[in-house]
Design a protein around this motif. Sequence first.
Motif, mmCIF file in Angstrom:
data_model
loop_
_atom_site.group_PDB
_atom_site.id
_atom_site.type_symbol
_atom_site.label_atom_id
_atom_site.label_comp_id
_atom_site.label_asym_id
_atom_site.label_seq_id
_atom_site.Cartn_x
_atom_site.Cartn_y
_atom_site.Cartn_z
ATOM 1 N N GLU A 32 -8.797 19.191 71.515
ATOM 2 C CA GLU A 32 -8.842 20.217 72.557
ATOM 3 C C GLU A 32 -7.415 20.601 72.927
ATOM 4 N N PRO A 33 -7.187 21.882 73.256
ATOM 5 C CA PRO A 33 -5.849 22.291 73.660
ATOM 6 C C PRO A 33 -5.462 21.678 75.004
ATOM 7 N N VAL A 34 -4.164 21.620 75.275
ATOM 8 C CA VAL A 34 -3.658 21.087 76.540
ATOM 9 C C VAL A 34 -3.293 22.284 77.422
ATOM 10 N N PRO A 35 -3.011 22.067 78.708
ATOM 11 C CA PRO A 35 -2.614 23.206 79.561
ATOM 12 C C PRO A 35 -1.399 23.942 78.981
ATOM 13 N N GLU A 36 -1.456 25.272 79.009
ATOM 14 C CA GLU A 36 -0.446 26.120 78.366
ATOM 15 C C GLU A 36 0.773 26.321 79.278
#
Length: 329
Positions: free
Chosen positions: A303-307
């Motif tokens: 899952e992506p992390v906060p941008e």
Amino acid sequence: MTTGPSPRVLPADRGIAEAASVLRTGGLVAFPTETVYGLGANALDARAAARIFEAKARPSFDPLITHLADATELEKLVGAVPAAVAALAERFWPGPLTLIVDRPAAIPPIVTSGLATMAVRVPDNAYARALIAEAGVPVAAPSANRFGQLSPTRAEHVVRGLGAAVDVVLDGGPTRCGIESTIVDARGGQPVVLRLGALPVEALEEAAGPVTVRPGSSGRPVAPGTLAAHYAPRTPLRLVSGGEPPAADGVRRGFLAFRDRPAGDWAVVEVLSADGDLTEAAARLFDALHELDATGVGEILVEPVPEVGVGRAINDRLRRAAATWHPAG
Ligand code: TXA
Ligand code: MG
């Protein structure tokens, strides 16, 4: 993984003199920096630099970063640099910032893949700087992995990935940042980010005002860390938005989570930072991917992390790692 015999691994606190002499005599030394391990050669020696491309199976169009022991070495090597470049070097070196300057005549064209410019930085790692100082030459070093594969954050990763293609591995333990330096071209005044990295864009903006972020915008790879498919584990990797439980189709799957363990019956789960700390997540990123890759699962979901902050560079790596994934059939 490793095909041949092993390289010589020296503890960094006792191996500097020997490793420096290997560099001076045209050999390859993998060494720790604050970002990832580098595969170093004497940057003044075209034949030594050629060995880097061979060892990594790196295309000759992908230029190397030259590493200096100290910021004062920059002017000695390249002469005066534009004011904006000097200001960033002054502010962030030693540190995970690579700057673009004109290639000096002393650096053979193979190091810059024929470009008129050169990428250069001063790493913030005491072993790296002692090694470069002791060698007495600038050190060309890409990340110490085979081209397109995961960057190494531990000496073991280098040994596993490159084997005896490297002469000496200086083992300085796990690297602090865990992802590569931010590459910036500030020759025109306003900084242009060519590769997102360990130095957050926000830090650059605070120091230098507005910056442009342009990783991989052109067809010709200006910075191949920006090629669409890069930093890839061997196992197929897919980006998901989180929450999705594993499909019940018999495939063993691993999950790389940012802070919370995902629900569901995953074969293996790695959490980047239980505290939700992006700096910790960056430091663990490649290590976790190396681990997941070694478990023999059929697929890795991530899952992506906060941008924000270094999170942008993490997501950039994840998207590129996922770009090699093709659905079966
Ligand atoms: O953190 C790092 O930067 C690590 C450590 C070892 O210092 N090094 C690293 O090197 O990541 P490498 O080769 O994996 O990535 C270097 C990137 C490449 O994408 C290359 O194209 C870009 O730097 N580069 C080198 N010279 C350049 C130039 N003159 N203009 C634009 N990009 C350049
Ligand atoms: Mg690399």
